[in-house]
Design a protein around this motif. Structure first.
Motif, PDB file in Angstrom:
ATOM      1  N   GLN A 185      52.838  39.481  71.356  1.00 17.89           N
ATOM      2  CA  GLN A 185      53.355  40.922  70.897  1.00 17.89           C
ATOM      3  C   GLN A 185      52.846  41.103  69.593  1.00 17.89           C
ATOM      4  O   GLN A 185      52.675  42.198  69.087  1.00 17.89           O
ATOM      5  N   ILE A 186      53.218  40.012  68.626  1.00 20.17           N
ATOM      6  CA  ILE A 186      52.851  40.389  67.225  1.00 20.17           C
ATOM      7  C   ILE A 186      51.555  40.512  66.967  1.00 20.17           C
ATOM      8  O   ILE A 186      51.099  41.477  66.109  1.00 20.17           O
ATOM      9  N   GLN A 187      50.822  39.751  67.554  1.00 14.18           N
ATOM     10  CA  GLN A 187      49.145  39.776  67.334  1.00 14.18           C
ATOM     11  C   GLN A 187      48.613  41.269  67.963  1.00 14.18           C
ATOM     12  O   GLN A 187      48.096  41.893  67.236  1.00 14.18           O
ATOM     13  N   TRP A 188      49.243  41.618  69.387  1.00 17.70           N
ATOM     14  CA  TRP A 188      49.086  43.166  69.551  1.00 17.70           C
ATOM     15  C   TRP A 188      49.517  44.087  68.542  1.00 17.70           C
ATOM     16  O   TRP A 188      48.651  45.169  68.405  1.00 17.70           O
ATOM     17  N   GLU A 189      50.605  44.248  68.114  1.00 19.59           N
ATOM     18  CA  GLU A 189      51.106  44.973  66.974  1.00 19.59           C
ATOM     19  C   GLU A 189      49.969  44.752  65.526  1.00 19.59           C
ATOM     20  O   GLU A 189      49.952  45.856  65.187  1.00 19.59           O
ATOM     21  N   ASN A 190      49.740  43.800  65.433  1.00 22.93           N
ATOM     22  CA  ASN A 190      49.102  43.585  64.032  1.00 22.93           C
ATOM     23  C   ASN A 190      47.485  44.359  64.352  1.00 22.93           C
ATOM     24  O   ASN A 190      46.958  44.966  63.609  1.00 22.93           O
TER      25      ASN A 190
END
Length: 283
Positions: free
Chosen positions: A202-207
């Motif tokens: 999720q963090i990677q997608w948001e980044n």
């Protein structure tokens, strides 16, 4: 926790430093002996002192011969005098100290059993199950790392892997993490680390979305700057920047609003400039 072959589950292990026996608590909360000396005591008391030998004694109490020998050795040093089932035992304190010293130094019982001083296997068992020796064995045991500690270590391993993938901006998937750690997906689930992978994804997608948005902001401004004196259309801007309007609206509706407002501002400014130029030309 351990599950026996019989299906019984034992949840908590402990040992008594007085009697030397090992115990566990079952699922019903009942304390159970993991050793067999309580049962052996009751069986030996009811059997009395048979005259026909160890085999017949073992058969009469329903134990194996070796199990029966161990019970006799256990109780002969706990009765006064040192006698059980007709066998009188004398303890050599020097030999007992030698056994204790070697155990405290980490010697294995198998190695002690091979000493040349033993007159018989039964004599070795008498010292092996002596109260002081059993107490020393309990105190020498090193507790295994708890499952909680193991889980914490394993979670830290997975955490380091996903953080490294995040830093390198490499795709975070269950398969990629399993390949790096060297385990299968079921193991990751058993370790309770699926949440770490999901959170990192999720963090990677948001980044990545934020990075893409930053690029789009930059492209929009560059396009408007290149057409500073020309009115533009939204279609021209989206096509020039290679942006899919519908896809952008789904992931970042605020960005489509920004583009719409920037086009209005840009075109208004262009009309004012053009009107001013036309006015100057007329005069």
């Amino acid at each position: 926790m351990k599950r026996r072959k019989s299906g019984e589950t034992l949840l908590y292990y402990l040992a008594c430093t007085e009697c030397g026996c090992e115990y566990a608590v079952d699922e019903e909360g009942v304390l159970k002996e993991r050793t067999y000396f309580i049962e052996g005591y009751q069986s030996l008391r009811s059997a009395g002192n048979p005259l026909s030998g160890m085999k017949d004694l073992a058969r009469s109490i329903g134990f194996t011969e070796d199990k029966t020998r161990r019970c006799l050795a256990y109780f002969c040093t706990r009765m006064e005098p040192y006698e059980w089932s007709g066998a009188l035992v004398e303890i050599d304190n020097a030999l007992l100290d030698r056994v204790l010293n070697d155990i405290c130094k980490g010697a294995k019982l198998k190695a002690i059993q091979q000493w040349n001083c033993w007159e018989s296997y039964q004599q070795f068992l008498v010292y092996r199950f002596h109260p002081e020796v059993m107490r020393a064995l309990i105190e020498m045991k090193r507790p295994r790392p708890s499952k909680r500690t193991n889980s914490a270590i394993k979670r830290e391993i997975v955490r380091e892997v996903v953080e490294d993938l995040l830093e390198k901006n490499e795709d975070i998937t269950l398969a990629s993490v399993c390949e790096i750690v060297g385990v299968c997906p079921e193991t990751i689930r058993h370790w309770g680390c699926n949440d770490l992978i999901a959170e990192a994804k999720q963090i990677q997608w948001e980044n990545r979305v934020q990075h893409r948005k930053d690029l789009i902001y930059k492209k929009v401004e560059e396009f408007l700057l290149q057409n500073s004196n020309t009115t533009v259309t939204s279609n021209a801007l989206y096509n020039s920047c290679r942006i899919n309007r519908t896809g952008l609206w789904r992931i970042a509706p605020e960005l489509t609003t920004y583009i719409y407002e920037r086009i209005i501002q840009h075109n208004r400014k262009c009309r004012i400039i053009n009107d001013s130029l036309n006015y100057d030309e007329e005069f």
